[in-house]
Design a protein around this motif. Structure first.
Motif, PDB file in Angstrom:
ATOM      1  N   VAL A  12       0.825  -1.209   0.000  1.00 59.93           N
ATOM      2  CA  VAL A  12       0.000   0.000   0.000  1.00 59.93           C
ATOM      3  C   VAL A  12       0.852   1.249   0.000  1.00 59.93           C
ATOM      4  CG1 VAL A  12      -1.631   1.322   1.392  1.00 59.93           C
ATOM      5  CG2 VAL A  12      -1.942  -1.130   1.097  1.00 59.93           C
ATOM      6  N   ARG A  25      -8.566   7.621  -2.992  1.00 59.94           N
ATOM      7  CA  ARG A  25      -8.998   6.539  -2.096  1.00 59.94           C
ATOM      8  C   ARG A  25      -9.574   5.393  -2.895  1.00 59.94           C
ATOM      9  NH1 ARG A  25     -13.785   5.826   1.986  1.00 59.94           N
ATOM     10  NH2 ARG A  25     -12.823   4.212   3.239  1.00 59.94           N
ATOM     11  N   GLN A  28      -6.928   3.304  -4.372  1.00 60.48           N
ATOM     12  CA  GLN A  28      -6.320   2.442  -3.379  1.00 60.48           C
ATOM     13  C   GLN A  28      -7.171   1.214  -3.087  1.00 60.48           C
ATOM     14  OE1 GLN A  28      -5.726   4.986  -0.278  1.00 60.48           O
ATOM     15  NE2 GLN A  28      -3.997   3.903   0.560  1.00 60.48           N
ATOM     16  N   TYR A  39     -12.771  -6.689   1.432  1.00 60.99           N
ATOM     17  CA  TYR A  39     -11.869  -5.925   2.300  1.00 60.99           C
ATOM     18  C   TYR A  39     -12.605  -5.585   3.598  1.00 60.99           C
ATOM     19  CZ  TYR A  39      -9.534  -1.942   4.345  1.00 60.99           C
ATOM     20  OH  TYR A  39      -8.947  -1.093   5.229  1.00 60.99           O
ATOM     21  N   THR A  41     -12.019  -3.864   7.348  1.00 59.99           N
ATOM     22  CA  THR A  41     -11.091  -3.048   8.118  1.00 59.99           C
ATOM     23  C   THR A  41     -10.732  -3.729   9.442  1.00 59.99           C
ATOM     24  OG1 THR A  41     -10.793  -0.879   9.133  1.00 59.99           O
ATOM     25  CG2 THR A  41     -12.963  -1.855   9.265  1.00 59.99           C
ATOM     26  N   ASP A  42      -9.570  -3.384   9.970  1.00 58.71           N
ATOM     27  CA  ASP A  42      -9.226  -3.882  11.308  1.00 58.71           C
ATOM     28  C   ASP A  42      -9.360  -2.782  12.363  1.00 58.71           C
ATOM     29  OD1 ASP A  42      -5.566  -3.682  11.149  1.00 58.71           O
ATOM     30  OD2 ASP A  42      -7.162  -2.265  10.641  1.00 58.71           O
ATOM     31  N   HIS A  43     -10.041  -1.706  11.989  1.00 57.30           N
ATOM     32  CA  HIS A  43     -10.187  -0.588  12.934  1.00 57.30           C
ATOM     33  C   HIS A  43     -11.392  -0.721  13.848  1.00 57.30           C
ATOM     34  CE1 HIS A  43      -7.006   1.866  11.336  1.00 57.30           C
ATOM     35  NE2 HIS A  43      -7.445   1.679  10.106  1.00 57.30           N
ATOM     36  N   ALA A  44     -12.148  -1.816  13.719  1.00 53.26           N
ATOM     37  CA  ALA A  44     -13.389  -1.902  14.502  1.00 53.26           C
ATOM     38  C   ALA A  44     -13.541  -3.266  15.148  1.00 53.26           C
ATOM     39  CB  ALA A  44     -14.587  -1.579  13.627  1.00 53.26           C
ATOM     40  N   VAL A  71     -15.765  -3.108   3.895  1.00 52.40           N
ATOM     41  CA  VAL A  71     -16.252  -2.737   5.231  1.00 52.40           C
ATOM     42  C   VAL A  71     -15.273  -1.724   5.785  1.00 52.40           C
ATOM     43  CG1 VAL A  71     -16.835  -3.549   7.530  1.00 52.40           C
ATOM     44  CG2 VAL A  71     -17.259  -5.019   5.549  1.00 52.40           C
ATOM     45  N   THR A  72     -15.700  -0.465   5.857  1.00 49.21           N
ATOM     46  CA  THR A  72     -14.782   0.605   6.228  1.00 49.21           C
ATOM     47  C   THR A  72     -15.469   1.577   7.186  1.00 49.21           C
ATOM     48  OG1 THR A  72     -13.586   2.519   5.408  1.00 49.21           O
ATOM     49  CG2 THR A  72     -15.510   1.840   4.166  1.00 49.21           C
ATOM     50  N   PRO A  73     -14.726   2.092   8.151  1.00 49.50           N
ATOM     51  CA  PRO A  73     -15.332   3.070   9.055  1.00 49.50           C
ATOM     52  C   PRO A  73     -15.276   4.493   8.541  1.00 49.50           C
ATOM     53  CG  PRO A  73     -13.129   2.571   9.795  1.00 49.50           C
ATOM     54  CD  PRO A  73     -13.355   1.761   8.560  1.00 49.50           C
ATOM     55  N   VAL A  74     -14.616   4.721   7.405  1.00 52.38           N
ATOM     56  CA  VAL A  74     -14.424   6.104   6.962  1.00 52.38           C
ATOM     57  C   VAL A  74     -15.645   6.542   6.178  1.00 52.38           C
ATOM     58  CG1 VAL A  74     -12.981   7.648   5.652  1.00 52.38           C
ATOM     59  CG2 VAL A  74     -11.970   5.745   6.877  1.00 52.38           C
TER      60      VAL A  74
ATOM     61  N   ARG B  56      -5.144  -6.025  16.793  1.00 52.71           N
ATOM     62  CA  ARG B  56      -4.395  -6.218  15.552  1.00 52.71           C
ATOM     63  C   ARG B  56      -3.874  -4.906  15.017  1.00 52.71           C
ATOM     64  NH1 ARG B  56      -8.427  -9.418  12.713  1.00 52.71           N
ATOM     65  NH2 ARG B  56      -8.489  -7.655  11.285  1.00 52.71           N
ATOM     66  N   ARG B  57      -4.740  -3.924  15.007  1.00 51.81           N
ATOM     67  CA  ARG B  57      -4.295  -2.682  14.381  1.00 51.81           C
ATOM     68  C   ARG B  57      -3.285  -1.957  15.273  1.00 51.81           C
ATOM     69  NH1 ARG B  57      -7.982   2.650  14.753  1.00 51.81           N
ATOM     70  NH2 ARG B  57      -8.323   2.644  16.996  1.00 51.81           N
ATOM     71  N   GLU B  75      -6.389   3.500   4.952  1.00 49.42           N
ATOM     72  CA  GLU B  75      -7.763   3.989   4.792  1.00 49.42           C
ATOM     73  C   GLU B  75      -7.804   5.497   4.619  1.00 49.42           C
ATOM     74  OE1 GLU B  75     -10.952   2.589   5.365  1.00 49.42           O
ATOM     75  OE2 GLU B  75     -10.599   0.648   6.280  1.00 49.42           O
ATOM     76  N   PHE B  78      -5.423   8.935   1.296  1.00 52.85           N
ATOM     77  CA  PHE B  78      -5.765  10.022   0.386  1.00 52.85           C
ATOM     78  C   PHE B  78      -5.756  11.375   1.083  1.00 52.85           C
ATOM     79  CE2 PHE B  78      -9.854  10.961   2.149  1.00 52.85           C
ATOM     80  CZ  PHE B  78     -10.152   9.816   2.836  1.00 52.85           C
ATOM     81  N   GLU B 113     -16.236   1.820  17.363  1.00 55.27           N
ATOM     82  CA  GLU B 113     -16.129   0.363  17.466  1.00 55.27           C
ATOM     83  C   GLU B 113     -14.681  -0.099  17.574  1.00 55.27           C
ATOM     84  OE1 GLU B 113     -17.599   1.851  14.793  1.00 55.27           O
ATOM     85  OE2 GLU B 113     -19.680   1.790  15.460  1.00 55.27           O
TER      86      GLU B 113
END
Lengths: 216, 433
Positions: A12, A25, A28, A39, A41-44, A71-74, B56-57, B75, B78, B113
């Motif tokens: 990336v 974005r 990407q 895809y 995300t690992d943010h949640a 699946v994205t939180p943005v 993980r993150r 994420e 950009f 979350e």
């Protein structure tokens, strides 16, 4: 796990955009989707289990149509929502199929089907799934329900006659708290009444007895 | 001290004792539902534990930061272009030199979350725990909000206006400039001795984000409030309300009912209506008794008493000034009845206190007039001080006055108690021979 993360990072990092823009974005994400159509995300981690990606893959595989899931939180402001992202992704990827963009807790998602393959009425199915699940159900549960409704072939009917929506965890917790508060209030009133009776009735009896004694 | 005053004094003493304790007897109020409290100050740096796989993150980001102090999540890649990142790195280097500490910049989404529950400060603390390097940590999240924490950095960090994105619809416009400005501000901030900050609100454990504290009922204070304050006050209020209601009812009853004979039913201030009604009833009763009692020794007296009573009754009419005449009519009618019933040519005079009480039974000193007067049984049993309240009062020029103060035949004869020519004198008064 760390090695895989590093690998992903290297891939990336090579795609640092020249300028900041939503299309960057999309570029990407398209690159990521080319390698793996799902895809997550690992943010949640509170809304998505550790094996969320695998579960979503299994779910959409049942659709029988090529599906891309992000699946994205943005989430952006008003003019750059999930629909625009789907359009840009379709542009970049140039592949037909079902595109799903959803946030980790399952709400605020969009779906579109491109192409003339097996039409599944994805729009109605997604609306029905979105409105039937509690708002904090999680992306995996919503996608599962979407697949189930889409495959049933009765997406329109389901959308018009929604099943009752279960309450979210927050709602359940708040309701339980309200009930407990009311119970506590009742007990306090009871204690107040008991104290008043205990303090007032003997005194009243004594006053009446005294009065009767002096007027006889 | 009378009993009433004693009770009042007792209550006053009780209040004097309880008043200092009043703050403790708070009005029943539920404790506001408190969200789960943060870790106590005794544990300055609580270690948050995550379920397996949930961090993980954190691992990913901290590993990346170990290699490069500027981390921009894919994420949000950009949000900062090449040129922006180059400028940012230059600013980070300058700041690092001035502060004498490493500077880390992280651009990463932090939703609710996340393992940090959306709290940027908690995320920076977690990254610092993993990286194990003190320094100045600055982050920007997906809403464009900035957060800065200094770990052992000799500066004082407070709130900065740069922390919120100026345009929530376009959160990343000018993000690089804001980050650079924040770095410059931190260099020129107030110096302070380097300290390790505390995380006062660590994230909730997984699965307990919605947990609310159970409201507990506080039973002691409402119970004591009722027991010592509201109960006694209510008892006293109810007691006096009851007495007022009873006296109200008995006054009302006295004014409308009065048909019973005897002291219980005879009003001290009879109304003309009552006298007319009673008089008519007594006359009717006597009239019914007369024809059958030809040979009765009391017949003579009864007949003349009836005549006098009837004439009095008709003559007085409904005149308030002649209330006493109506009273006399009733007395005469009753005397006639007694003469016939007891076969007595000289029936007893009525009770002096209130002739409407009925025939007297004995004589006693009443202190109303000098000497002894005939009284009925009920008045006989009362102490002297209670008698003035029971005296018959009739309307006069200056208001109600006792019957024995009204000049005329009734006073002179004391309703038959004085002398033996009661009925003739009444007839004379009426102008009949």
């Amino acid at each position: 796990m760390e090695g895989l993360a590093a690998c992903l990072l290297v891939v990336v990092c090579a795609a640092i955009p020249a300028s900041a823009s939503p299309s960057a974005r999309a570029d990407q994400l398209a690159a990521l989707l080319r390698r793996d159509p799902v895809y997550v995300t690992d943010h949640a981690p509170r809304a998505l289990p550790a094996d969320a990606a695998a579960r979503v893959k299994r779910s959409v595989a049942r659709l029988g149509v090529r599906t891309f899931v992000v699946v994205t939180p943005v989430t952006y402001g008003e003019d750059q929502g999930p629909e625009e992202l789907i359009s840009l992704l379709h542009d970049r990827l140039d592949r037909d199929g079902i595109y799903i963009v959803v946030s980790p807790n399952g709400s605020g998602g969009e779906v579109r089907q491109f192409g003339t393959g097996r039409t599944l009425n994805a729009d109605d199915a997604w609306i029905a799934a979105d409105l039937e699940m509690p708002y904090d159900a999680g992306a995996v549960a919503v996608i599962d329900r979407f697949v189930e409704i889409a495959l049933s072939g009765r997406a329109r009917e389901r959308r018009d006659n929604l099943r009752p929506r279960p309450p979210s965890r927050t709602r359940i917790s708040l309701d339980a708290h309200d009930r407990a508060e009311r119970r506590a209030e009742q007990r306090e009133h009871l204690a107040f009444g008991a104290g008043t009776a205990l303090g007032g009735v003997p005194l009243l009896a004594f006053l009446i007895w005294r009065r009767r004694k002096t007027t006889r | 001290m009378t009993a009433c005053k004693r009770t009042a004094a007792l209550l006053a003493v009780a209040f004097a004792i309880l008043l200092p304790a009043a703050p403790a007897l708070a009005v029943p109020a539920l404790a506001a539902p408190a969200v789960r409290a943060a870790a106590s100050a005794a544990e300055p740096r609580p270690v948050v534990s995550y379920p397996p796989g949930a961090d993980r993150r954190l691992v990913r980001v901290s590993t990346a930061l170990a290699r490069d102090p500027l981390f921009v999540d894919p994420e949000l890649a950009f949000a900062l272009g090449k040129a922006d990142r180059a400028r940012l790195r230059a600013a980070m280097a300058t700041a690092g030199r001035e502060l004498g500490r490493p500077v880390f910049v992280v651009v990463v989404p932090n939703p609710r979350e996340s393992e940090s529950q959306g709290r940027n400060e908690a995320l920076l603390f977690a990254l610092h725990d993993r990286l194990r390097r003190d320094g100045f940590y600055l982050m920007a999240d997906a809403r464009g909000s900035l957060e800065a924490v200094g770990f052992n950095v000799p500066r004082y960090f407070g709130y900065s206006e740069l922390d919120s994105a100026p345009d929530s619809d376009h959160p990343f416009t000018g993000l690089a400039d804001r980050l650079i400005k924040r770095l410059d501000d931190s260099r020129t901030a107030t110096t302070a001795p380097p300290t390790m900050p505390n995380l006062w609100t660590p994230p909730d454990p997984f699965g307990q984000e919605d947990r609310l504290s159970t409201p507990e009922a506080e039973l002691k204070s409402p119970f004591l409030l009722g027991l010592f304050l509201i109960g006694p006050l209510a008892a006293i209020a109810l007691y006096w309300a009851g007495r007022w209601a009873i006296s109200f009812r008995s006054i009302a009853r006295k004014e409308t009912k009065g048909t019973r004979q005897g002291a219980r039913g005879a009003p001290a201030k009879p109304t003309v209506r009552w006298l007319r009604r009673t008089g008519a009833a007594e006359l009717a009763r006597l009239r019914a008794m007369l024809p059958e009692a030809e040979g009765d020794p009391g017949h003579t007296y009864a007949a003349s008493a009836f005549d006098a009573a009837q004439i009095l009754y008709d003559d007085a009419g409904g005149d308030r000034e002649r209330t006493l005449d109506l009273v006399g009519a009733i007395v005469l009618a009753r005397q006639g009845q007694a003469a016939l019933a007891d076969k007595d040519p000289t029936p007893r005079p009525p009770c002096f206190v209130n002739p409407l009480h009925g025939p007297s039974t004995t004589r006693r000193v009443t202190k109303l007039v000098p000497g002894q007067s005939p009284v009925c049984e009920s008045c006989d049993g009362k102490p002297v001080k209670d008698l003035p309240a029971k005296v018959l009062r009739v309307p006069g020029p200056d208001g109600p006055r006792p019957h024995y103060k009204v000049p005329g035949v009734w006073r002179d004869t004391a309703f038959g108690a004085k002398g033996k020519d009661f009925v003739p004198r009444v007839l004379e008064y009426l102008g009949v021979d």
